[in-house]
Scaffold this active site. Structure first.
Site, PDB file in Angstrom:
ATOM      1  N   VAL A 145     -12.547   8.946 -16.607  1.00  9.20           N
ATOM      2  CA  VAL A 145     -11.146   9.358 -16.727  1.00  9.20           C
ATOM      3  C   VAL A 145     -10.989  10.847 -16.444  1.00  9.20           C
ATOM      4  O   VAL A 145      -9.909  11.309 -16.074  1.00  9.20           O
ATOM      5  CB  VAL A 145     -10.566   9.033 -18.124  1.00  9.20           C
ATOM      6  N   ASP A 172       7.103  -2.064   0.554  1.00 12.45           N
ATOM      7  CA  ASP A 172       6.240  -2.914   1.384  1.00 12.45           C
ATOM      8  C   ASP A 172       5.059  -2.164   1.992  1.00 12.45           C
ATOM      9  O   ASP A 172       4.131  -2.790   2.499  1.00 12.45           O
ATOM     10  CB  ASP A 172       7.051  -3.540   2.534  1.00 12.45           C
ATOM     11  N   GLY A 192     -12.484  16.773 -20.987  1.00 15.81           N
ATOM     12  CA  GLY A 192     -13.514  17.790 -21.155  1.00 15.81           C
ATOM     13  C   GLY A 192     -12.976  19.131 -20.696  1.00 15.81           C
ATOM     14  O   GLY A 192     -11.895  19.554 -21.105  1.00 15.81           O
ATOM     15  N   GLY A 238      16.532  -0.135   1.284  1.00 14.23           N
ATOM     16  CA  GLY A 238      16.124  -0.690  -0.005  1.00 14.23           C
ATOM     17  C   GLY A 238      15.614   0.394  -0.938  1.00 14.23           C
ATOM     18  O   GLY A 238      14.964   1.347  -0.501  1.00 14.23           O
ATOM     19  N   VAL A 263      11.944  -8.221  -8.954  1.00 11.00           N
ATOM     20  CA  VAL A 263      11.254  -7.567 -10.070  1.00 11.00           C
ATOM     21  C   VAL A 263      10.268  -6.532  -9.528  1.00 11.00           C
ATOM     22  O   VAL A 263       9.956  -5.536 -10.187  1.00 11.00           O
ATOM     23  CB  VAL A 263      10.530  -8.615 -10.948  1.00 11.00           C
ATOM     24  N   GLN A 281      -6.701   6.875 -23.870  1.00 12.52           N
ATOM     25  CA  GLN A 281      -6.737   7.197 -22.439  1.00 12.52           C
ATOM     26  C   GLN A 281      -7.887   6.494 -21.714  1.00 12.52           C
ATOM     27  O   GLN A 281      -7.879   6.386 -20.489  1.00 12.52           O
ATOM     28  CB  GLN A 281      -6.856   8.713 -22.241  1.00 12.52           C
ATOM     29  N   GLY A 292       7.142  -8.723   1.419  1.00 12.05           N
ATOM     30  CA  GLY A 292       6.385  -8.322   2.595  1.00 12.05           C
ATOM     31  C   GLY A 292       6.735  -9.207   3.771  1.00 12.05           C
ATOM     32  O   GLY A 292       5.931 -10.019   4.205  1.00 12.05           O
ATOM     33  N   ARG A 325      23.587  -0.158   2.590  1.00 14.21           N
ATOM     34  CA  ARG A 325      23.511  -0.448   4.022  1.00 14.21           C
ATOM     35  C   ARG A 325      24.809   0.047   4.654  1.00 14.21           C
ATOM     36  O   ARG A 325      25.885  -0.132   4.082  1.00 14.21           O
ATOM     37  CB  ARG A 325      23.370  -1.957   4.260  1.00 14.21           C
TER      38      ARG A 325
END
Length: 810
Positions: free
Chosen positions: A559, A196, A605, A55, A329, A693, A239, A118
């Site tokens: 941040v 997963d 910074g 996958g 999705v 940010q 899952g 596959r």
């Protein structure tokens, strides 16, 4: 110096540029001309093939890109194998030599651009014989496989049969004795690509973080409509054999319940679930969220489907209930910053592992443990992964949970506390703990507050919240928080409590008075460098005010990721993804207009974390930071590099600059320099990202990290208060009663703030040593720079039992 020693010196590092940090340089890092030449020719005469199998997963392209470019950097030939093992079996145009430019603009794409399929043929010896023939004819003896446990098991089988396959090919006259001799052994290195996160031995597989991004985007969108109509939503996520996505999603969105295959609910789960949902509504909530992994089962092995859960809720409670099955999705979309960096780091390490491989080296998988890259024997990991499935099929669920590793277990324990334990009804409270935010806002602060408050209440404590940081503590802006007070906070950005940069030193008298007035016995401080500095001032203030002799713990949230004592801070991942999204759009613009270079200024910074990591994740040509000084000659070299780049098919450039990297070489200066020197060759544009940010909803990483940090901090606090209880009151004046809770390599650890002083550059508000500086060579190699120094990070082969004793934030 012998070639073997030169190779070892290279593999002890990834090549680095002239100056690393503002500390005395290690002379043993410097390479002679002879050593540098050896490093650039390590792969000479060798060939590497890279394929993606099984996958698809977001971030696979980043790994492919890194394998190709680092392989070429070492002098090796690198081949794409299109369509996975099927392409290996079919050969022909499916196996093509890669160039530096052929992996350009690949980093931000989801899926796998070289295709995955596959392959039944490869499961048969005849198919593997054809695959071996295709590799031998091209002189390929190194194979990097990116996929799940099935793909990696196939690779190990291929390697174990290699000698026999060569003998058969030689007998059939398909290869010569000389070709067989040159290809006498096959090196295999695996990278785990699976959304997963179902592979044991690594904290995160490539694609998992991106899948969580897709899920959380949908959960956040559903939450608004659910609140509007007072609905219950049942969300089914992928899952089949692993509940990681469901579990972390439940922590990241504050779900009421989660069903995962490793931990089936008790036999009376229907009654427990309905009671939980109705209690939530009674406390004022307008919605319920239930997460179901597609492989969820009960203790008897019977599947629990999302429709089963919906029908139960409708029948017993009469709630308006909807089911959303997310499906594929989750595999799609742009890879997150984390997956791009993870894929890049793993790709670099894979090339190193391949080039140093010998006939006696076992096939290995490159793994992530905390923030460390490690190598583990491939089949050990595969076996433990199979052991989990076997334990679940035999209904040994406790064993399955332990085999998943400590990180998974920590997630489960925190979820159980927050979702299944009823808070005590007593109003008095065992102890009184206050929670506050300090410094600039960071996404994830609210998740940390929510977790801290609710774990505190579950433990029987009275929890107070302080508005506006130390200033609010001095002014008495304090109120009691109940369970519902922090409802819905997990996914909200900024700081709901309000936060200021004010330090406590000038207001210690008022703060002491309010600690007494509100009977505060412990303090949880969530914030950045100001929180750390404030903690030091509180420790110093204890000499003057006994009221300050209470335990406190700091949860790093900024941040800038510049808090000493922690490799990661809450909020940094969200900021990093914001920068990446912007850079992707800018690169797309530059690709359309051609011959354009963008200079982007990031926050932080004096700390260059955001600029460096965003540079890695966005594929920047350069990232200027304070920790790695640069001169006008370096700027000139960067301009010349871009001039040469414009002669290729990749006619665009991206340069990142940390806001305080140099007081004279400002963003305007660099923009003007590039504009002047690039005249007639490329145009320049600049963009200052600014406070965007600090905004936005927190990423799944930051939500989960903050939630677990809050829980761990409150557990520590409760224990420390009990330990400090003397003569009828709390008195804590030992160094370990004021700590920073930080992520250090593979563990969450509490470190006394006073012990961190010597590790801090207070003038520039950064730690003296920062782990991510060792990743800068990868940025430069992937941008095609000639570099002459090395760093000292090398992943040795470990064993999975040793690795699984570690702990990681996600």
């Amino acid at each position: 110096m012998h070639k073997e020693e030169l190779q070892l010196k290279f593999f002890m590092c990834v090549i680095q540029s002239r100056q690393l940090v503002r500390t005395p340089q290690r002379t043993d890092w410097i390479m002679t001309h002879e050593e540098h030449h050896a490093a650039r020719t390590l792969g000479k005469g060798k060939a590497i093939a890279v394929l993606t199998s099984g996958g698809d997963a977001q971030g696979m392209n980043a790994a492919v890109r890194a394998v190709v470019r680092v392989g070429i950097f070492t002098g090796a030939r690198v081949f794409f194998v299109h369509e996975g093992y099927q392409g290996l079996v079919d050969g022909g145009e499916n196996i093509r030599e890669a160039t530096w430019e052929s992996v350009s603009m690949m980093l931000q794409l989801g899926g796998t651009v070289i295709g995955s399929a596959r392959c039944k043929d490869f499961r048969e010896r005849e198919g593997r014989l054809r695959a071996a023939h295709n590799l031998v004819k091209r002189g390929i003896t190194n194979l990097c496989v990116i996929g799940g446990d099935g793909s990696l098991t196939g690779a190990d089988t291929f390697r174990s049969e290699w000698s026999g396959l060569l003998n058969d090919l030689q007998k059939e006259g398909k290869i010569t004795a000389e070709e067989a001799k040159k290809s006498s052994y096959l090196n295999i290195v695996g990278l785990v690509g699976s959304i997963d996160n179902d592979f044991c031995g690594t904290d995160m597989t490539i694609g998992t973080d991106s899948a969580l991004h897709r899920i959380i985007e949908i959960v956040d969108a559903i939450t608004t409509t659910a609140q509007s109509h007072q609905r219950t939503f049942v969300l089914e996520v992928m899952g089949r054999h692993c509940g990681y996505l469901a579990l972390v999603t439940s922590l990241s969105c504050g779900a009421d319940w989660v069903f995962i295959p490793e931990c089936p609910p008790d036999d009376d789960w229907e009654e427990h679930l309905c009671r939980r949902l109705s209690e939530t509504r009674t406390r004022g909530s307008r919605l319920n969220i239930i997460i179901v992994a597609e492989g969820a089962i009960d203790k008897h092995g019977k599947p629990i489907t999302s429709e089963d859960v919906k029908n139960l809720v409708v029948k017993r409670l009469g709630y308006d209930t909807r089911v959303t099955v997310l499906g594929h999705v989750q595999r799609g979309g742009t890879p997150s910053a984390f997956d791009r960096i993870l894929g890049s780091r793993m790709g670099v390490e894979a090339v190193m592992a391949l080039l140093e491989g010998t006939p006696d080296t076992p096939a290995c998988v490159v793994s992530l443990s905390g923030n460390q890259a490690v190598r583990l024997p491939l089949m050990e990991c595969v076996q433990v992964t199979k052991d989990v499935t076997k334990a679940m099929s035999e209904k040994k669920f406790d064993e399955a949970l332990k085999l998943r590793g400590r990180s998974f277990m920590n997630n489960w324990e925190v979820y159980k506390l927050l979702a299944h334990v009823r808070p005590p009804v007593s109003k008095t409270g065992l102890h009184t703990v206050a929670v506050m935010n300090v410094g600039a806002p960071a996404a994830g602060m609210n998740a940390a507050v929510r977790s801290t408050v609710r774990i505190g209440l579950i433990q029987g404590n009275r929890v107070l919240v302080v508005h506006d940081g130390f200033e609010g503590l001095a002014k008495g802006q304090i109120e009691e928080a109940g369970w519902s007070y922090v409802g819905g906070w997990t996914g909200q950005g900024g700081s709901k409590l309000g936060t200021k940069r004010t330090l406590p030193k000038k207001n210690l008298e008022q703060i002491s008075a309010n600690i007494t007035k509100f009977n505060i016995q412990g303090l949880v401080i969530i914030g950045g460098f100001e929180a750390y500095t404030g903690g030091l001032e509180l420790m110093e203030g204890r000499k003057q005010y006994d009221e300050l002799c209470i335990p406190f713990v700091i949860i790093p949230a900024t941040v800038s990721n510049n808090v000493p004592g922690s490799d990661f801070s809450v909020g940094a991942d969200t900021a990093l993804n914001t920068i990446c999204t912007t850079c992707d759009r800018i690169k797309q613009s530059a690709a359309g207009t051609k011959r354009r270079v963008f200079i982007i200024e990031t926050m932080g910074g004096y700390c260059g974390y955001l600029a460096t990591m965003a540079g890695l994740a966005a594929g920047a040509d350069a990232a200027y930071i304070f920790e790695e000084p640069f001169t006008i000659r370096d700027l000139q070299a960067n301009v010349e590099h871009l001039v040469q780049k414009m002669k290729t098919t990749v006619k665009r450039g991206l340069v990142l600059r940390n806001e305080k990297c140099n007081e004279n070489y400002t963003t305007d200066f660099i923009f003007n320099l590039y504009s002047e020197e690039g005249k007639g060759i490329f145009d320049s544009r600049k963009n200052v990202l600014g406070h965007m940010q600090q905004g936005g909803s927190p990423t799944p990483f930051d939500r989960n990290f903050a939630t677990k940090m809050g829980a761990k901090a409150m557990n520590w606090m409760t224990g420390k208060i009990k330990e400090s209880y003397r003569n009828g009151r709390i008195f804590a004046n030992t160094p370990d009663s004021g700590c920073v809770l930080g992520m250090r390599k593979r563990a969450l650890v509490f470190q006394p703030v006073t012990e961190l002083k010597d590790q801090t550059d207070f003038e520039h508000r950064i730690p003296k040593e920062q782990w991510w500086l060792k990743l800068r060579p990868i940025l430069k190699i992937l941008a095609k720079y000639e570099i002459e120094l090395d760093t000292s990070e090398h992943a040795h082969l470990e064993h999975i039992s040793r690795k699984r004793s570690g702990e990681a934030p996600v």
